[in-house]
Motif scaffolding. Structure first.
Motif, PDB file in Angstrom:
ATOM      1  N   GLU A   1     -85.638  -3.051 -67.876  1.00  0.00           N
ATOM      2  CA  GLU A   1     -84.594  -3.403 -66.903  1.00  0.00           C
ATOM      3  C   GLU A   1     -84.463  -4.920 -66.768  1.00  0.00           C
ATOM      4  N   ARG A   2     -85.584  -5.613 -66.774  1.00  0.00           N
ATOM      5  CA  ARG A   2     -85.531  -7.080 -66.708  1.00  0.00           C
ATOM      6  C   ARG A   2     -84.821  -7.638 -67.939  1.00  0.00           C
ATOM      7  N   ALA A   3     -85.170  -7.092 -69.107  1.00  0.00           N
ATOM      8  CA  ALA A   3     -84.546  -7.564 -70.349  1.00  0.00           C
ATOM      9  C   ALA A   3     -83.040  -7.317 -70.321  1.00  0.00           C
ATOM     10  N   LEU A   4     -82.621  -6.186 -69.789  1.00  0.00           N
ATOM     11  CA  LEU A   4     -81.192  -5.879 -69.683  1.00  0.00           C
ATOM     12  C   LEU A   4     -80.483  -6.907 -68.817  1.00  0.00           C
TER      13      LEU A   4
ATOM     14  N   ARG B   1     -84.986 -15.723 -63.949  1.00  0.00           N
ATOM     15  CA  ARG B   1     -86.430 -15.840 -64.063  1.00  0.00           C
ATOM     16  C   ARG B   1     -86.900 -15.726 -65.516  1.00  0.00           C
ATOM     17  N   CYS B   2     -86.022 -15.373 -66.415  1.00  0.00           N
ATOM     18  CA  CYS B   2     -86.400 -15.257 -67.820  1.00  0.00           C
ATOM     19  C   CYS B   2     -86.853 -16.606 -68.354  1.00  0.00           C
TER      20      CYS B   2
ATOM     21  N   ALA C   1     -92.528 -11.390 -73.601  1.00  0.00           N
ATOM     22  CA  ALA C   1     -93.138 -12.433 -72.783  1.00  0.00           C
ATOM     23  C   ALA C   1     -92.108 -13.165 -71.934  1.00  0.00           C
ATOM     24  N   GLU C   2     -90.856 -13.168 -72.363  1.00  0.00           N
ATOM     25  CA  GLU C   2     -89.800 -13.834 -71.609  1.00  0.00           C
ATOM     26  C   GLU C   2     -89.513 -13.136 -70.288  1.00  0.00           C
TER      27      GLU C   2
END
Length: 242
Positions: free
Chosen positions: A104-107, A71-72, A121-122
């Protein structure tokens, strides 16, 4: 290893268009986008020709550590983000739970796509933040990082003999920039844009867990990541954070 839409040094210099389209980070005005439904279509419509580089909608589920990683919406340098949280007052009041979820999403995205830089924003976070790898702490979040110095490079005990030469080189900061190419970390192999970035910078940023203002010197990919964040958000946002 690539750095958020990949960071690889190139000899080419392509100028970023002086006027860029803007893309609203979260059209619903929220601090963190819901990943129940992937908003890729919104980004693709806002940036002509799919400039935002959104992926396919993939429903999450199960215990997969890469859940939601596709989803990024990786930034490609052809537009700028607008509608972000660009107030120091609001940033200091940003809930810890939102910061944790964004981290956590970025990880997940960094691990899945083997990148060492993710922009806020990603992963649907409206506040300007850079996620980059630190040797001591892993993926670090720098919230609203302000660039307060460029070209200053740390010296060790054996470098005293070169101190004068280093000072001369640092004085001409503009000449110390390098060409950094952006490439989609999802493996598409498409070169996006090339920016001129400093390999060493000093930043001040809000430390999410303590709300303290931290000063830190960054080199290489971490330095490029913060400068990419500055290029990605519209200038009005950074002016509001002064």
């Amino acid at each position: 290893m690539v750095t958020s839409v990949a960071l690889s040094l190139k000899s080419l210099v392509w100028d970023v268009p002086p006027i860029l389209e803007t893309v609203i980070i979260n059209p619903d005005g929220g601090a963190l986008a819901s990943w129940t439904v992937l908003p890729a279509a919104v980004h693709d419509d806002a940036a002509a020709g799919g400039a935002a580089g959104g992926g396919d909608a993939i429903e999450g589920g199960g215990a997969d550590e890469y859940r939601h990683a596709d989803r990024c919406l990786f930034y490609n340098g052809s537009y700028q983000y607008t509608g972000g949280i660009c107030s120091l007052f609001a940033l200091h009041r940003l809930p810890a739970s939102i910061q944790q979820e964004a981290h956590e999403r970025a990880l997940r995205c960094a691990a899945r796509h083997e990148t060492d830089c993710v922009l806020s924003a990603e992963v649907g976070l409206a506040a300007p933040a850079a996620f980059f790898y630190d040797a001591g702490t892993g993926l670090k979040m720098a919230l609203a990082p302000k660039i307060v110095g460029v070209g200053a490079r740390p010296r060790d005990a054996d470098a005293d003999a070169d101190a004068d030469a280093d000072a001369d080189a640092d004085a001409d900061a503009g000449a110390g920039r390098v060409s950094v190419a952006l490439q989609d970390p999802r493996g598409h192999g498409q070169l996006s844009t090339v920016h001129q970035f400093y390999p060493v910078i000093t930043i001040e940023y809000v430390q999410g867990s303590t709300r303290r203002l931290v000063t830190e010197r960054l080199e290489g990919s971490a330095a490029y990541c913060v400068q990419l964040l500055h290029a990605a958000y519209e200038p009005a946002c950074w002016r509001s954070l002064v």
